[in-house]
Design a protein around this motif. Structure first.
Motif, PDB file in Angstrom:
ATOM      1  N   GLY A   1       0.695   8.788 -14.724  1.00  0.00           N
ATOM      2  CA  GLY A   1      -0.626   8.472 -15.253  1.00  0.00           C
ATOM      3  C   GLY A   1      -1.431   8.130 -14.013  1.00  0.00           C
ATOM      4  O   GLY A   1      -0.935   7.393 -13.156  1.00  0.00           O
ATOM      5  N   THR A   2      -2.619   8.672 -13.875  1.00  0.00           N
ATOM      6  CA  THR A   2      -3.304   8.587 -12.578  1.00  0.00           C
ATOM      7  C   THR A   2      -3.314   7.162 -12.030  1.00  0.00           C
ATOM      8  O   THR A   2      -2.978   6.943 -10.879  1.00  0.00           O
ATOM      9  CB  THR A   2      -4.744   9.126 -12.703  1.00  0.00           C
ATOM     10  OG1 THR A   2      -4.683  10.384 -13.356  1.00  0.00           O
ATOM     11  CG2 THR A   2      -5.397   9.290 -11.345  1.00  0.00           C
ATOM     12  N   LEU A   3      -3.733   6.202 -12.841  1.00  0.00           N
ATOM     13  CA  LEU A   3      -3.615   4.803 -12.412  1.00  0.00           C
ATOM     14  C   LEU A   3      -3.556   3.912 -13.638  1.00  0.00           C
ATOM     15  O   LEU A   3      -3.879   4.341 -14.743  1.00  0.00           O
ATOM     16  CB  LEU A   3      -4.740   4.381 -11.464  1.00  0.00           C
ATOM     17  CG  LEU A   3      -6.080   3.910 -12.043  1.00  0.00           C
ATOM     18  CD1 LEU A   3      -6.848   3.159 -10.971  1.00  0.00           C
ATOM     19  CD2 LEU A   3      -6.885   5.084 -12.510  1.00  0.00           C
TER      20      LEU A   3
ATOM     21  N   GLY B   1       2.619   3.146 -11.858  1.00  0.00           N
ATOM     22  CA  GLY B   1       3.219   4.420 -11.448  1.00  0.00           C
ATOM     23  C   GLY B   1       4.189   4.328 -10.292  1.00  0.00           C
ATOM     24  O   GLY B   1       5.204   5.051 -10.277  1.00  0.00           O
ATOM     25  N   THR B   2       3.919   3.437  -9.320  1.00  0.00           N
ATOM     26  CA  THR B   2       4.829   3.352  -8.174  1.00  0.00           C
ATOM     27  C   THR B   2       6.144   2.710  -8.580  1.00  0.00           C
ATOM     28  O   THR B   2       7.227   3.202  -8.235  1.00  0.00           O
ATOM     29  CB  THR B   2       4.170   2.552  -7.028  1.00  0.00           C
ATOM     30  OG1 THR B   2       2.895   3.112  -6.764  1.00  0.00           O
ATOM     31  CG2 THR B   2       5.003   2.609  -5.777  1.00  0.00           C
ATOM     32  N   SER B   3       6.040   1.605  -9.339  1.00  0.00           N
ATOM     33  CA  SER B   3       7.273   0.947  -9.800  1.00  0.00           C
ATOM     34  C   SER B   3       8.086   1.928 -10.637  1.00  0.00           C
ATOM     35  O   SER B   3       9.306   2.039 -10.481  1.00  0.00           O
ATOM     36  CB  SER B   3       6.942  -0.268 -10.665  1.00  0.00           C
ATOM     37  OG  SER B   3       5.904  -1.006 -10.106  1.00  0.00           O
TER      38      SER B   3
ATOM     39  N   GLY C   1       9.132  10.635 -11.324  1.00  0.00           N
ATOM     40  CA  GLY C   1       7.876   9.959 -10.968  1.00  0.00           C
ATOM     41  C   GLY C   1       6.681  10.598 -11.664  1.00  0.00           C
ATOM     42  O   GLY C   1       6.780  11.088 -12.794  1.00  0.00           O
ATOM     43  N   ASP C   2       5.538  10.593 -10.968  1.00  0.00           N
ATOM     44  CA  ASP C   2       4.314  11.128 -11.569  1.00  0.00           C
ATOM     45  C   ASP C   2       4.490  12.548 -12.088  1.00  0.00           C
ATOM     46  O   ASP C   2       3.856  12.943 -13.065  1.00  0.00           O
ATOM     47  CB  ASP C   2       3.172  11.117 -10.537  1.00  0.00           C
ATOM     48  CG  ASP C   2       2.397   9.798 -10.529  1.00  0.00           C
ATOM     49  OD1 ASP C   2       2.846   8.848 -11.198  1.00  0.00           O
ATOM     50  OD2 ASP C   2       1.353   9.731  -9.857  1.00  0.00           O
ATOM     51  N   ALA C   3       5.320  13.343 -11.434  1.00  0.00           N
ATOM     52  CA  ALA C   3       5.522  14.733 -11.863  1.00  0.00           C
ATOM     53  C   ALA C   3       6.033  14.796 -13.298  1.00  0.00           C
ATOM     54  O   ALA C   3       5.694  15.706 -14.055  1.00  0.00           O
ATOM     55  CB  ALA C   3       6.508  15.434 -10.924  1.00  0.00           C
TER      56      ALA C   3
ATOM     57  N   LEU D   1       0.842  -1.196   0.000  1.00  0.00           N
ATOM     58  CA  LEU D   1       0.000   0.000   0.000  1.00  0.00           C
ATOM     59  C   LEU D   1       0.880   1.249   0.000  1.00  0.00           C
ATOM     60  O   LEU D   1       1.942   1.279   0.640  1.00  0.00           O
ATOM     61  CB  LEU D   1      -0.922  -0.001   1.217  1.00  0.00           C
ATOM     62  CG  LEU D   1      -2.041  -1.056   1.183  1.00  0.00           C
ATOM     63  CD1 LEU D   1      -2.843  -1.024   2.468  1.00  0.00           C
ATOM     64  CD2 LEU D   1      -2.957  -0.839  -0.012  1.00  0.00           C
ATOM     65  N   ARG D   2       0.412   2.275  -0.694  1.00  0.00           N
ATOM     66  CA  ARG D   2       1.210   3.489  -0.864  1.00  0.00           C
ATOM     67  C   ARG D   2       1.662   4.058   0.477  1.00  0.00           C
ATOM     68  O   ARG D   2       2.816   4.468   0.644  1.00  0.00           O
ATOM     69  CB  ARG D   2       0.388   4.511  -1.647  1.00  0.00           C
ATOM     70  CG  ARG D   2       1.099   5.795  -1.976  1.00  0.00           C
ATOM     71  CD  ARG D   2       0.141   6.698  -2.724  1.00  0.00           C
ATOM     72  NE  ARG D   2       0.691   8.015  -2.957  1.00  0.00           N
ATOM     73  CZ  ARG D   2       0.750   8.954  -2.047  1.00  0.00           C
ATOM     74  NH1 ARG D   2       0.343   8.715  -0.815  1.00  0.00           N
ATOM     75  NH2 ARG D   2       1.256  10.143  -2.346  1.00  0.00           N
ATOM     76  N   GLY D   3       0.743   4.081   1.457  1.00  0.00           N
ATOM     77  CA  GLY D   3       1.083   4.622   2.782  1.00  0.00           C
ATOM     78  C   GLY D   3       2.167   3.796   3.452  1.00  0.00           C
ATOM     79  O   GLY D   3       3.080   4.349   4.086  1.00  0.00           O
TER      80      GLY D   3
HETATM   81  C1  LIG Z   1      -6.503   5.028  -6.981  1.00  0.00           C
HETATM   82  C2  LIG Z   1      -5.100   4.801  -7.411  1.00  0.00           C
HETATM   83  C3  LIG Z   1      -4.601   3.502  -7.470  1.00  0.00           C
HETATM   84  C4  LIG Z   1      -3.298   3.286  -7.868  1.00  0.00           C
HETATM   85  N1  LIG Z   1      -2.825   1.996  -7.915  1.00  0.00           N
HETATM   86  C5  LIG Z   1      -1.555   1.752  -8.272  1.00  0.00           C
HETATM   87  C6  LIG Z   1      -1.031   0.424  -8.300  1.00  0.00           C
HETATM   88  O1  LIG Z   1      -1.746  -0.529  -7.992  1.00  0.00           O
HETATM   89  N2  LIG Z   1       0.250   0.245  -8.676  1.00  0.00           N
HETATM   90  C7  LIG Z   1       1.071   1.277  -9.023  1.00  0.00           C
HETATM   91  O2  LIG Z   1       2.242   1.071  -9.354  1.00  0.00           O
HETATM   92  N3  LIG Z   1       0.620   2.555  -9.001  1.00  0.00           N
HETATM   93  C8  LIG Z   1      -0.672   2.811  -8.647  1.00  0.00           C
HETATM   94  N4  LIG Z   1      -1.145   4.110  -8.632  1.00  0.00           N
HETATM   95  C9  LIG Z   1      -0.250   5.196  -9.054  1.00  0.00           C
HETATM   96  C10 LIG Z   1       0.729   5.558  -7.937  1.00  0.00           C
HETATM   97  O3  LIG Z   1       0.027   5.884  -6.739  1.00  0.00           O
HETATM   98  C11 LIG Z   1       1.579   6.758  -8.376  1.00  0.00           C
HETATM   99  O4  LIG Z   1       2.052   6.562  -9.690  1.00  0.00           O
HETATM  100  C12 LIG Z   1       2.772   6.931  -7.453  1.00  0.00           C
HETATM  101  O5  LIG Z   1       2.330   7.216  -6.138  1.00  0.00           O
HETATM  102  C13 LIG Z   1       3.681   8.055  -7.947  1.00  0.00           C
HETATM  103  O6  LIG Z   1       4.663   8.331  -6.995  1.00  0.00           O
HETATM  104  P1  LIG Z   1       5.280   9.784  -6.874  1.00  0.00           P
HETATM  105  O7  LIG Z   1       6.198   9.714  -5.695  1.00  0.00           O
HETATM  106  O8  LIG Z   1       5.806  10.231  -8.169  1.00  0.00           O
HETATM  107  O9  LIG Z   1       4.049  10.753  -6.548  1.00  0.00           O
HETATM  108  P2  LIG Z   1       3.074  10.740  -5.299  1.00  0.00           P
HETATM  109  O10 LIG Z   1       2.928   9.379  -4.709  1.00  0.00           O
HETATM  110  O11 LIG Z   1       1.833  11.455  -5.747  1.00  0.00           O
HETATM  111  O12 LIG Z   1       3.825  11.610  -4.201  1.00  0.00           O
HETATM  112  C14 LIG Z   1       3.987  12.995  -4.362  1.00  0.00           C
HETATM  113  C15 LIG Z   1       4.172  13.624  -2.988  1.00  0.00           C
HETATM  114  O13 LIG Z   1       4.410  15.031  -3.148  1.00  0.00           O
HETATM  115  C16 LIG Z   1       3.606  15.743  -2.241  1.00  0.00           C
HETATM  116  N5  LIG Z   1       3.309  17.050  -2.830  1.00  0.00           N
HETATM  117  C17 LIG Z   1       2.442  17.322  -3.825  1.00  0.00           C
HETATM  118  N6  LIG Z   1       2.472  18.631  -4.119  1.00  0.00           N
HETATM  119  C18 LIG Z   1       3.385  19.189  -3.309  1.00  0.00           C
HETATM  120  C19 LIG Z   1       3.864  20.508  -3.131  1.00  0.00           C
HETATM  121  N7  LIG Z   1       3.432  21.536  -3.880  1.00  0.00           N
HETATM  122  N8  LIG Z   1       4.828  20.729  -2.198  1.00  0.00           N
HETATM  123  C20 LIG Z   1       5.298  19.698  -1.432  1.00  0.00           C
HETATM  124  N9  LIG Z   1       4.879  18.428  -1.560  1.00  0.00           N
HETATM  125  C21 LIG Z   1       3.921  18.179  -2.481  1.00  0.00           C
HETATM  126  C22 LIG Z   1       2.363  14.887  -2.045  1.00  0.00           C
HETATM  127  O14 LIG Z   1       1.761  15.179  -0.792  1.00  0.00           O
HETATM  128  C23 LIG Z   1       2.960  13.479  -2.074  1.00  0.00           C
HETATM  129  O15 LIG Z   1       3.392  13.083  -0.799  1.00  0.00           O
HETATM  130  C24 LIG Z   1      -2.452   4.367  -8.229  1.00  0.00           C
HETATM  131  C25 LIG Z   1      -2.948   5.671  -8.157  1.00  0.00           C
HETATM  132  C26 LIG Z   1      -4.263   5.890  -7.771  1.00  0.00           C
HETATM  133  C27 LIG Z   1      -4.768   7.295  -7.718  1.00  0.00           C
END
Ligand SMILES: Cc1cc2nc3c(=O)[nH]c(=O)nc-3n(C[C@H](O)[C@H](O)[C@H](O)COP(=O)(O)OP(=O)(O)OC[C@H]3O[C@@H](n4cnc5c(N)ncnc54)[C@H](O)[C@@H]3O)c2cc1C
Length: 302
Positions: A198-200, A204-206, A192-194, A8-10
């Protein structure tokens, strides 16, 4: 199901924080408001903390990245909407105590339930819809709008909507993919996502973890950030582009727009997961997830 590891993401965030907090200066509850890149370093202004100067800045702040907006312009330039909205929240396990996932859909709206433990689960609600506006981010109106949008559906959906009333961790967004010409501008790079989110449905996590591994190693090897950013992008962009195709299709998978689309999706899914085809669907998902040969860098990163 596909042989991957589900965290889980958390939980992942907590693990990463615990492992790195001895070496990394974490500051919560703040955000970057201005970046000044003079070619040799970047001066960073924060909403709360005093300004500081760094060798380079990595914007890893998600799909709606504030760093990307400051350096690449308003997100309307980089976010491509895919015509669907999603909502997700935690609720009791509605799969009768079983693990796994189950979904139900009608044209244009679909509900997927997953069990995260015998007692707990998550709901994912997908429906046709446009970009989210600032007003849409208010939880009260969000819950009312979702209840109206998913009213009248069968299966376990009425119980899902009951649970929605008390949901404390509701996440709502539109399905979108991120597209930028370059992952870096000067001494600011996106991760990463930035950069390629792609929303899902796009691993995205990998992708974010692999991107972080490659970027960190390239930075440790290169004599200047520009060279590291270029090598990072060359390695990651092809993989990220492939992953984004999954994200572009996610809405249509969970909630096809027409009855014909629903029937076609069900037939395809039934065939691909049938015994006769012996796990073809699982193999497809696994192939997409592992479609990247992790470079071996030696040293700590290997
Ligand atoms: C419903 C759902 C289900 C998903 N299921 C999967 C799955 O099964 N497998 C998978 O691989 N991916 C899944 N994803 C996608 C995955 O969650 C993301 O691709 C992944 O979390 C991207 O990681 P990241 O660190 O780039 O961004 P994020 O996880 O979005 O982390 C960005 C962080 O930056 C912080 N932040 C944002 N704006 C600011 C700001 N201005 N200043 C300071 N901090 C800021 C946020 O609070 C957050 O903590 C899912 C997404 C969704 C929405």
């Amino acid at each position: 199901m596909s042989g991957d590891v589900e965290i889980l993401r958390g939980d992942l965030g907590r693990i990463l924080h615990e492992r790195t907090r001895g070496e990394v200066d974490y500051r919560f509850g703040d955000r970057i408001t201005r970046l000044d890149d003079d070619g040799r370093s970047v001066k960073v202004e924060f909403e709360r903390a005093a300004a500081e100067t760094y060798d380079f800045v990595v914007g890893a702040d998600g799909l709606h990245s504030g760093v990307r907006a400051l350096v690449f312009g308003d997100e309307s330039r980089s976010l491509r909407h895919r015509g669907y909205r999603i909502a997700s929240f935690g609720l009791p396990n509605l799969l009768d105590g079983r693990r796994g996932a189950a979904s139900f859909c009608e044209p244009g709206r679909g509900v997927c339930l997953t069990a995260t433990s015998p007692g707990e689960g998550r709901a994912l609600l997908v429906s046709i819809g446009g970009p989210i506006t600032e007003e849409d981010r208010d939880p009260g109106p969000q819950k009312r709008a979702l209840a109206a949008r998913f009213a009248g559906m069968g299966w376990r959906v009425p119980r899902v909507l009951e649970c929605l009333k008390d949901a404390a961790n509701l996440y709502v967004d539109a399905i979108a993919t991120v597209h930028v010409d370059r992952y870096a501008r000067g001494r600011v790079v996106l991760l990463g996502d930035a950069a390629y989110g792609g929303t899902l449905g796009g691993q995205g996590t990998s992708l974010a973890m692999v991107g972080a591994y490659v970027l960190a190693n390239e930075l440790s090897l290169a004599s200047d950030p520009a060279a590291a950013f270029a090598r990072y992008e060359a390695r990651i962009r092809p993989y990220a582009t492939r992953c984004q195709r999954g994200a572009a299709r996610a809405g249509g998978f969970f909630a096809p727009r027409t009855r014909f689309g629903v029937a076609l999706r069900d037939v395809m899914y039934g065939v691909l997961t049938s015994r006769a085809l012996g796990g073809t669907f699982e193999r497809m998902v696994r192939a997409a997830a592992s479609d990247f040969a992790l470079p071996r860098y030696g040293g700590a990163g290997a």
